[in-house]
Design a protein around this motif. Structure first.
Motif, PDB file in Angstrom:
ATOM      1  N   ARG A 167      -2.868   0.898  -2.795  1.00  0.00           N
ATOM      2  CA  ARG A 167      -4.002  -0.016  -2.758  1.00  0.00           C
ATOM      3  C   ARG A 167      -3.674  -1.172  -1.825  1.00  0.00           C
ATOM      4  O   ARG A 167      -2.544  -1.629  -1.756  1.00  0.00           O
ATOM      5  CB  ARG A 167      -4.320  -0.546  -4.153  1.00  0.00           C
ATOM      6  CG  ARG A 167      -4.571   0.564  -5.154  1.00  0.00           C
ATOM      7  CD  ARG A 167      -5.243   0.058  -6.389  1.00  0.00           C
ATOM      8  NE  ARG A 167      -5.509   1.168  -7.304  1.00  0.00           N
ATOM      9  CZ  ARG A 167      -6.332   1.092  -8.330  1.00  0.00           C
ATOM     10  NH1 ARG A 167      -6.991  -0.021  -8.562  1.00  0.00           N
ATOM     11  NH2 ARG A 167      -6.513   2.139  -9.115  1.00  0.00           N
ATOM     12  N   HIS A 168      -4.703  -1.619  -1.109  1.00  0.00           N
ATOM     13  CA  HIS A 168      -4.494  -2.708  -0.167  1.00  0.00           C
ATOM     14  C   HIS A 168      -5.663  -3.673  -0.247  1.00  0.00           C
ATOM     15  O   HIS A 168      -6.781  -3.301  -0.624  1.00  0.00           O
ATOM     16  CB  HIS A 168      -4.338  -2.169   1.262  1.00  0.00           C
ATOM     17  CG  HIS A 168      -5.463  -1.299   1.714  1.00  0.00           C
ATOM     18  ND1 HIS A 168      -6.590  -1.799   2.351  1.00  0.00           N
ATOM     19  CD2 HIS A 168      -5.668   0.043   1.610  1.00  0.00           C
ATOM     20  CE1 HIS A 168      -7.413  -0.813   2.629  1.00  0.00           C
ATOM     21  NE2 HIS A 168      -6.899   0.324   2.191  1.00  0.00           N
ATOM     22  N   TYR A 213       0.833  -1.206   0.000  1.00  0.00           N
ATOM     23  CA  TYR A 213       0.000   0.000   0.000  1.00  0.00           C
ATOM     24  C   TYR A 213       0.867   1.255   0.000  1.00  0.00           C
ATOM     25  O   TYR A 213       0.525   2.258  -0.634  1.00  0.00           O
ATOM     26  CB  TYR A 213      -0.917  -0.005   1.220  1.00  0.00           C
ATOM     27  CG  TYR A 213      -1.555   1.328   1.506  1.00  0.00           C
ATOM     28  CD1 TYR A 213      -2.633   1.781   0.752  1.00  0.00           C
ATOM     29  CD2 TYR A 213      -1.069   2.158   2.519  1.00  0.00           C
ATOM     30  CE1 TYR A 213      -3.208   3.012   1.009  1.00  0.00           C
ATOM     31  CE2 TYR A 213      -1.645   3.389   2.779  1.00  0.00           C
ATOM     32  CZ  TYR A 213      -2.713   3.808   2.016  1.00  0.00           C
ATOM     33  OH  TYR A 213      -3.273   5.037   2.256  1.00  0.00           O
TER      34      TYR A 213
END
Length: 273
Positions: free
Chosen positions: A238-239, A233
């Motif tokens: 983004r995770h 991330y």
């Protein structure tokens, strides 16, 4: 008469140095020993992980990934943070575990126990030495994979937090393994049956939602998944899992593994015979 009085004086042996607070000299010496230990074999500790990371990039990105995207980003950008974290984890673990096991094997544990160092100072010295190797090798691996993958820095705090947190956790786990193991076969068992499965089932090369059961559920309880997910991330923004859970788990594991190592040093677990 004066000479006779001098002769009658009791000569005491040198007394142990009494430290108030932290033994900074001893702590610095232990830390530098751990750093110089891996620095002296740079081809093994630095070059080998870089080659490994590049081979993974070649196989998974060029041969397998092609031009596809994962989670909305190029596959190379998705995989690269996981490869960097793998180097951080494995090298931090290897530094502290091998240092203690080799000292045991060669009968040199007294070199660590004889100096006036407290259990907390042993913990800090070995832990920071292992974390230094993990972070340094991870940085070198990052430089090596950048030509093959675009790595923006969406959240630098996450890169620093999860990178350093992972290095400390695995450094402490390495201390536990090094104190517990009595031969190199024991260490190989920990690496092959604990460290490697947790690393490869952590979403390094894929989204865990694509795994079949029971591996998908196992991955959600795998702490390495949250370390890699949070670290990724930091680069791509983004995770897949919960960042809050990842931060809490990282802090909790640092405290837990650190406390266990402290107690092992304090009680002389497999050190005092």
């Amino acid at each position: 008469m004066k000479d006779m009085a001098v002769a009658d004086e009791v000569v005491l042996p040198p007394q142990p140095r009494s430290y108030e607070g932290v033994n900074w000299v001893g702590l610095q010496t232990l830390y530098l020993r751990e750093v110089r230990r891996f620095w002296k074999v740079g081809m093994q500790t630095l070059a080998a992980p870089v080659v490994t990371a590049l081979l993974y990039m070649l196989v998974f990105v060029v041969a397998v990934g092609g031009g596809r995207a994962v989670n909305g980003v190029a596959y190379g950008s998705f995989v690269a943070p996981g490869l960097i974290m793998m180097q951080v984890l494995s090298n931090a673990f290897a530094n502290s575990s091998s240092s203690l096991l080799q000292a045991k094997f060669n009968g040199l544990m007294g070199d660590f126990m004889t100096p006036p160092l407290t259990p907390l100072e042993h913990l800090i010295g070995f832990g920071l030495g292992a974390a230094t190797r993990g972070v340094f090798v991870g940085g070198v691996a990052a430089v090596a994979v950048i030509p093959f993958a675009r790595l923006p820095m969406a959240a630098p705090w996450a890169i620093a937090f999860f990178g350093l947190g992972a290095a400390l956790i695995m450094g402490f786990v390495g201390i536990m393994a090094g104190l517990w193991a009595e031969k190199f076969d024991h260490m190989a068992a920990v690496t092959n049956f604990v460290i490697m499965p947790m690393t490869f089932l952590s979403g390094t090369f894929y989204l865990i939602e694509r795994l079949p059961e029971p591996f998908r559920s196992f991955s959600k309880y795998n702490p390495v998944f949250y370390l890699i997910d949070g670290f990724r991330y930091g680069f791509i923004g983004r995770h897949e899992g919960s960042l809050t859970a990842g931060v809490a788990m990282t802090l909790g594991l640092i405290a837990f593994t650190g406390f266990v190592c402290f107690r092992m040093f304090q009680t002389g677990y497999k050190i005092k015979t």
